[in-house]
Design a protein around this motif. Sequence first.
Motif, mmCIF file in Angstrom:
data_model
loop_
_atom_site.group_PDB
_atom_site.id
_atom_site.type_symbol
_atom_site.label_atom_id
_atom_site.label_comp_id
_atom_site.label_asym_id
_atom_site.label_seq_id
_atom_site.Cartn_x
_atom_site.Cartn_y
_atom_site.Cartn_z
ATOM 1 N N VAL A 149 0.828 -1.213 0.000
ATOM 2 C CA VAL A 149 0.000 0.000 0.000
ATOM 3 C C VAL A 149 0.862 1.263 0.000
ATOM 4 N N ILE A 150 1.850 1.318 0.888
ATOM 5 C CA ILE A 150 2.706 2.508 0.953
ATOM 6 C C ILE A 150 3.417 2.733 -0.379
ATOM 7 N N PHE A 151 3.921 1.663 -0.979
ATOM 8 C CA PHE A 151 4.610 1.797 -2.256
ATOM 9 C C PHE A 151 3.654 2.283 -3.342
ATOM 10 N N ALA A 152 2.489 1.648 -3.464
ATOM 11 C CA ALA A 152 1.549 1.987 -4.526
ATOM 12 C C ALA A 152 1.045 3.421 -4.392
ATOM 13 N N VAL A 153 0.705 3.824 -3.180
ATOM 14 C CA VAL A 153 0.190 5.177 -2.965
ATOM 15 C C VAL A 153 1.262 6.217 -3.267
ATOM 16 N N THR A 154 2.487 5.967 -2.797
ATOM 17 C CA THR A 154 3.569 6.922 -3.045
ATOM 18 C C THR A 154 3.879 7.041 -4.530
ATOM 19 N N LEU A 155 3.918 5.912 -5.219
ATOM 20 C CA LEU A 155 4.204 5.939 -6.654
ATOM 21 C C LEU A 155 3.108 6.690 -7.409
ATOM 22 N N PHE A 156 1.858 6.470 -7.031
ATOM 23 C CA PHE A 156 0.745 7.150 -7.704
ATOM 24 C C PHE A 156 0.776 8.656 -7.438
ATOM 25 N N VAL A 157 1.010 9.044 -6.185
ATOM 26 C CA VAL A 157 1.023 10.467 -5.832
ATOM 27 C C VAL A 157 2.176 11.187 -6.520
ATOM 28 N N THR A 158 3.356 10.569 -6.534
ATOM 29 C CA THR A 158 4.500 11.210 -7.186
ATOM 30 C C THR A 158 4.274 11.346 -8.690
ATOM 31 N N TYR A 159 3.589 10.385 -9.263
ATOM 32 C CA TYR A 159 3.270 10.481 -10.695
ATOM 33 C C TYR A 159 2.311 11.635 -10.955
ATOM 34 N N ARG A 160 1.304 11.762 -10.110
ATOM 35 C CA ARG A 160 0.326 12.836 -10.272
ATOM 36 C C ARG A 160 0.947 14.208 -10.007
ATOM 37 N N LEU A 161 1.930 14.256 -9.111
ATOM 38 C CA LEU A 161 2.600 15.519 -8.819
ATOM 39 C C LEU A 161 3.598 15.916 -9.899
ATOM 40 N N GLY A 162 3.931 14.988 -10.796
ATOM 41 C CA GLY A 162 4.836 15.309 -11.880
ATOM 42 C C GLY A 162 6.292 15.042 -11.600
ATOM 43 N N PHE A 163 6.610 14.232 -10.582
ATOM 44 C CA PHE A 163 8.001 13.866 -10.338
ATOM 45 C C PHE A 163 8.492 13.008 -11.504
ATOM 46 N N ASP A 164 9.764 13.155 -11.875
ATOM 47 C CA ASP A 164 10.286 12.278 -12.915
ATOM 48 C C ASP A 164 10.430 10.862 -12.348
ATOM 49 N N TYR A 165 10.531 9.872 -13.236
ATOM 50 C CA TYR A 165 10.495 8.479 -12.787
ATOM 51 C C TYR A 165 11.614 8.120 -11.809
ATOM 52 N N PRO A 166 12.884 8.456 -12.091
ATOM 53 C CA PRO A 166 13.935 8.061 -11.143
ATOM 54 C C PRO A 166 13.697 8.576 -9.730
ATOM 55 N N VAL A 167 13.229 9.816 -9.609
ATOM 56 C CA VAL A 167 12.963 10.373 -8.283
ATOM 57 C C VAL A 167 11.724 9.732 -7.668
ATOM 58 N N ALA A 168 10.686 9.512 -8.476
ATOM 59 C CA ALA A 168 9.465 8.882 -7.973
ATOM 60 C C ALA A 168 9.744 7.474 -7.473
ATOM 61 N N ALA A 169 10.544 6.717 -8.211
ATOM 62 C CA ALA A 169 10.900 5.368 -7.784
ATOM 63 C C ALA A 169 11.666 5.407 -6.469
ATOM 64 N N ALA A 172 7.389 -1.323 -10.605
ATOM 65 C CA ALA A 172 7.769 0.060 -10.915
ATOM 66 C C ALA A 172 8.260 0.182 -12.346
ATOM 67 N N ARG A 173 9.102 -0.733 -12.768
ATOM 68 C CA ARG A 173 9.634 -0.695 -14.126
ATOM 69 C C ARG A 173 8.517 -0.904 -15.150
ATOM 70 N N PHE A 174 7.598 -1.812 -14.861
ATOM 71 C CA PHE A 174 6.485 -2.071 -15.775
ATOM 72 C C PHE A 174 5.578 -0.851 -15.891
ATOM 73 N N VAL A 175 5.260 -0.228 -14.750
ATOM 74 C CA VAL A 175 4.390 0.944 -14.759
ATOM 75 C C VAL A 175 5.031 2.084 -15.543
ATOM 76 N N ALA A 176 6.319 2.308 -15.322
ATOM 77 C CA ALA A 176 7.014 3.399 -16.016
ATOM 78 C C ALA A 176 6.971 3.205 -17.523
ATOM 79 N N ARG A 177 7.168 1.973 -17.964
ATOM 80 C CA ARG A 177 7.156 1.707 -19.399
ATOM 81 C C ARG A 177 5.731 1.746 -19.955
ATOM 82 N N ARG A 178 4.785 1.276 -19.163
ATOM 83 C CA ARG A 178 3.402 1.193 -19.634
ATOM 84 C C ARG A 178 2.778 2.578 -19.824
ATOM 85 N N VAL A 179 3.042 3.488 -18.886
ATOM 86 C CA VAL A 179 2.449 4.829 -18.964
ATOM 87 C C VAL A 179 3.341 5.814 -19.691
#
Length: 388
Positions: A303-323, A373-380
């Motif tokens: 849960v913590i990982f998924a929520v953080t990854l989603f929020v950082t994506y919505r905030l516009g963080f680049d992938y390396p920093v979001a990961a 994380a790698r799959f999501v980054a490539r998928r979106v």
Amino acid sequence: MAETDISRPADQASAAADLEKQQYVAPACPTRDRLGPQSAFKSLGLLDRFLAVWILLAMAIGIILGNFVPDMQRALDRGKLVGVSVPIAIGLLVMMYPILCKVRYEALHEIFQIRRVWVQIGFSLVVNWIIAPFFMLALAWAFLPDEPELRAGLIIVGLARCIAMVLIWTGLAGGDNEYCAILVAINSLLQMVLFAPLAVFFLDVISGDNSPGFSYALVAKSVGVFLGIPMGAAVLTRTVLRHRLVLGPRLYDGRFISLISPLSLIGLLFTIIVLFAAQGKQVVHQIVSVVRVAAPLAVYFAVIFAVTLFVTYRLGFDYPVAATQSFTAASNNFELAIAVAIATFGENSDQALAATVGPLIEVPTLLGLVYVARFVARRVGWKEGLVL
């Protein structure tokens, strides 16, 4: 009119330069190059590709040794360093050193001059020191309302923010190692100050478990030894070999780093073997307790990982920093949690057992989340350098 037309490109260039300074983009190639066009599995090296297998084998070997080798735990406890057996301490130091040798310490002062870095650090502090510990507290009460000892051990795990394994997960996921080093350093300093009072607050005030007081000295020494020693050695190594022209940047970044990189995996597997050898009997003989502790831990990590990854994506963080943000938030310093639990409650306590279950669940779960994380980054089509 002519002056306006002539000055406009200069103004645009100046604005673009200012915007670039405000952004923190990982000093590496684009996400596609960082992750590679092939599958996440194939893009990993041979050792990293089967990391889950090696880790499971190490756990099995440790449990077997702990249950079938006479006096294994007593032998491991003969020598201790900051409350942790010497073999585990050696494994942790070996695991940390190669990763920290890769960090570009010489560029950190430039990174701290970027305004966006402070926004990201503030975000990390909120997630790591407020949201994550309280979420673990809630899970501990939801899953273990009748087991105060196991609940206390779980809460201790939630308070121990990661300063070791997150460097491995970040590297495997294509995260930003420099930014990860910043967060590791900040969390290490904060643990020295905040761990003890937060433990008392969570266990005694909120939970009412009346646990013994925690030692500031133990936490500070643990962080100083298990992070300070390898980081100091890494800084010295990088300064002497890379920047004093003993090897130079090309040989250092190429041959030397390639030569010492396998030591991280060796140190990790050795640590896991010794850790489970020391607690192997408890893991087997209290399998019901292990399962009860494992459930909230799995929920916490996911849960913590998924929520953080989603929020950082919505905030516009680049992938390396979001990961990096996501793995830092989801990971925990199980070495410190185990050391504190053993020093405070005893080696055979349920609190120590709960802390020991931490790596049993965290390691395979976080490894699986590397692929996620790698799959999501490539998928979106997650790009670098997005603006807040």
